[in-house]
Design an enzyme around this catalytic site. Sequence first.
Site, mmCIF file in Angstrom:
data_model
loop_
_atom_site.group_PDB
_atom_site.id
_atom_site.type_symbol
_atom_site.label_atom_id
_atom_site.label_comp_id
_atom_site.label_asym_id
_atom_site.label_seq_id
_atom_site.Cartn_x
_atom_site.Cartn_y
_atom_site.Cartn_z
ATOM 1 N N VAL A 174 -41.911 -40.306 64.258
ATOM 2 C CA VAL A 174 -42.901 -39.906 65.396
ATOM 3 C C VAL A 174 -44.077 -40.665 65.174
ATOM 4 O O VAL A 174 -44.820 -41.428 66.000
ATOM 5 C CB VAL A 174 -42.942 -38.354 65.780
ATOM 6 C CG1 VAL A 174 -43.975 -38.258 66.712
ATOM 7 C CG2 VAL A 174 -41.744 -38.011 66.131
ATOM 8 N N ASP A 175 -44.815 -40.567 64.164
ATOM 9 C CA ASP A 175 -46.236 -40.789 63.785
ATOM 10 C C ASP A 175 -46.287 -42.442 64.099
ATOM 11 O O ASP A 175 -47.033 -43.023 64.768
ATOM 12 C CB ASP A 175 -46.905 -40.635 62.381
ATOM 13 C CG ASP A 175 -48.302 -40.728 62.036
ATOM 14 O OD1 ASP A 175 -48.954 -40.717 63.192
ATOM 15 O OD2 ASP A 175 -48.697 -40.452 60.937
ATOM 16 N N ILE B 25 -40.598 -39.766 72.706
ATOM 17 C CA ILE B 25 -41.901 -39.187 73.107
ATOM 18 C C ILE B 25 -43.057 -40.071 73.611
ATOM 19 O O ILE B 25 -43.752 -39.872 74.398
ATOM 20 C CB ILE B 25 -42.671 -38.147 72.006
ATOM 21 C CG1 ILE B 25 -43.460 -37.185 72.667
ATOM 22 C CG2 ILE B 25 -43.039 -39.050 70.560
ATOM 23 C CD1 ILE B 25 -43.864 -36.034 71.679
ATOM 24 N N VAL C 223 -38.715 -35.942 57.976
ATOM 25 C CA VAL C 223 -38.840 -36.460 56.425
ATOM 26 C C VAL C 223 -39.680 -35.149 55.892
ATOM 27 O O VAL C 223 -39.656 -35.022 54.525
ATOM 28 C CB VAL C 223 -39.796 -37.710 56.050
ATOM 29 C CG1 VAL C 223 -39.050 -38.667 56.683
ATOM 30 C CG2 VAL C 223 -41.064 -37.654 56.667
#
Length: 175
Positions: A35-36, A13, A122
């Site tokens: 992703v964070d 992304i 998660v």
Amino acid sequence: MEQNRIAVIEGDITIQQVDAIVNAANNSLLGGGGVDGAIHRAAGSELYEECKKLNGCETGDAKITKGYKLPAKWVIHTVGPIWQGGNYKEDELLASCYRRCLELAEKNNIRTIAFPAISTGVYGFPLERATKIAVTEVRKFWQRNTSIEQVTFVCFSKAAYECYLKVMKEIGVMN
């Protein structure tokens, strides 16, 4: 109509050439795993500094920042629910994440947006259930608003990619 406005890809992304990417963030908005963490690393320290000023984010809500070193001009941070078996408003909270992101996109004149599979890492939200919620919320948004021209679901894994394709065919978004 929808078929031309919605896409599913397997990939990263952080490299998407869109107006905004969505970050599946934690409540602090200060980075984390998955992703964070990837978004924070790719955007650079300026993102962290701006996020510190936002005083976190409630589960089901979203906040927007600049994209800094990312190809995307904006990052919309949303906090998805942690899966606890389905009896703690997880579906409603996840749907709210997508709604709030789309509302912020509209408010900021964002035309193209990329979403990860929010809460399915998660946080443990069942992938197929989360996918149905994601696609349904985008379709509901488009029923009342056409300001967003393109939505891309960016799947980190082959399994997520295949799940999105399957659900979109079942819902009738893709052939």
